[in-house]
Motif scaffolding. Structure first.
Motif, PDB file in Angstrom:
ATOM      1  N   ARG A  15       0.822  -1.220   0.000  1.00 14.48           N
ATOM      2  CA  ARG A  15       0.000   0.000   0.000  1.00 14.48           C
ATOM      3  C   ARG A  15       0.853   1.265   0.000  1.00 14.48           C
ATOM      4  O   ARG A  15       0.670   2.152  -0.837  1.00 14.48           O
ATOM      5  CB  ARG A  15      -0.943   0.023   1.218  1.00 14.48           C
ATOM      6  N   GLU A  19       1.955   1.361  -4.064  1.00 18.89           N
ATOM      7  CA  GLU A  19       0.850   2.215  -4.511  1.00 18.89           C
ATOM      8  C   GLU A  19       1.131   3.702  -4.295  1.00 18.89           C
ATOM      9  O   GLU A  19       0.932   4.498  -5.203  1.00 18.89           O
ATOM     10  CB  GLU A  19      -0.445   1.845  -3.777  1.00 18.89           C
ATOM     11  N   ASP A  20       1.555   4.069  -3.092  1.00 20.78           N
ATOM     12  CA  ASP A  20       1.675   5.483  -2.737  1.00 20.78           C
ATOM     13  C   ASP A  20       3.040   6.097  -3.037  1.00 20.78           C
ATOM     14  O   ASP A  20       3.180   7.317  -3.025  1.00 20.78           O
ATOM     15  CB  ASP A  20       1.370   5.692  -1.250  1.00 20.78           C
ATOM     16  N   ARG A  59       5.729   3.239 -11.261  1.00 25.23           N
ATOM     17  CA  ARG A  59       4.832   4.339 -10.901  1.00 25.23           C
ATOM     18  C   ARG A  59       4.746   5.424 -11.988  1.00 25.23           C
ATOM     19  O   ARG A  59       3.653   5.893 -12.289  1.00 25.23           O
ATOM     20  CB  ARG A  59       5.220   4.930  -9.550  1.00 25.23           C
ATOM     21  N   HIS A  66      -2.386   0.252  -8.555  1.00 28.60           N
ATOM     22  CA  HIS A  66      -3.120  -0.368  -7.455  1.00 28.60           C
ATOM     23  C   HIS A  66      -2.688  -1.827  -7.348  1.00 28.60           C
ATOM     24  O   HIS A  66      -2.489  -2.487  -8.366  1.00 28.60           O
ATOM     25  CB  HIS A  66      -4.627  -0.282  -7.707  1.00 28.60           C
ATOM     26  N   LEU A  85      -0.723  -6.204  -9.985  1.00 26.20           N
ATOM     27  CA  LEU A  85      -0.502  -4.764 -10.052  1.00 26.20           C
ATOM     28  C   LEU A  85      -1.265  -4.258 -11.261  1.00 26.20           C
ATOM     29  O   LEU A  85      -1.110  -4.797 -12.366  1.00 26.20           O
ATOM     30  CB  LEU A  85       0.981  -4.432 -10.213  1.00 26.20           C
TER      31      LEU A  85
END
Length: 137
Positions: A15, A19-20, A59, A66, A85
């Protein structure tokens, strides 16, 4: 959530890091002696190269990145995760220009966790198959 529970550590990595793109979470979750056994040679096995894979390759190429976790199994200090992913291909990805199409990369990871940190990683994924498919279009 127990922060040092190995499954929670892996969930947090997926997460907050994947993701971030949270660099401070990455640094907190990676042991100084981390080894990525999946890397193609010893010079690429450290944590920094794993960070570059997510922050410098995936990214920027995949909008809305996600991680969907399908299964997690805990065996001692090792967590096996089957995940996908997903994101929209909006930037160059390993030499393939953006297609603006949704992409999915299937992954199976094994991570050894010690003291709430990643110590070792082994994994397989379908990224090369995804790249081959994109390149043939």
């Amino acid at each position: 959530m127990q922060t040092n529970n190995p499954k929670n550590v892996v969930l947090r990595f997926n997460r907050e890091v994947i993701e971030d793109g949270n660099r401070s979470s990455f640094e907190a979750l990676m042991a100084p002696d981390f080894v990525n056994w999946t890397a193609p040679d010893a010079s690429l096995r450290g944590g920094e190269n794993m960070w570059k894979t997510f922050d410098g390759v995936l990214r920027p190429a995949l909008s809305g990145l996600h991680v969907v976790i399908h299964d997690q199994l805990l065996d001692g200090d090792k967590v096996t995760t089957r995940k996908t992913l997903r994101g929209k291909h909006i930037g160059p990805l390993l030499g393939v220009e953006p297609t603006d199409q949704p992409l999915s990369i299937d992954v199976i990871d094994i991570v050894r966790v010690r003291g709430g940190q990643y110590v070792e990683h082994w994994g397989i994924n379908t990224l090369s198959a995804v790249i081959a498919q994109l390149s043939s279009k």
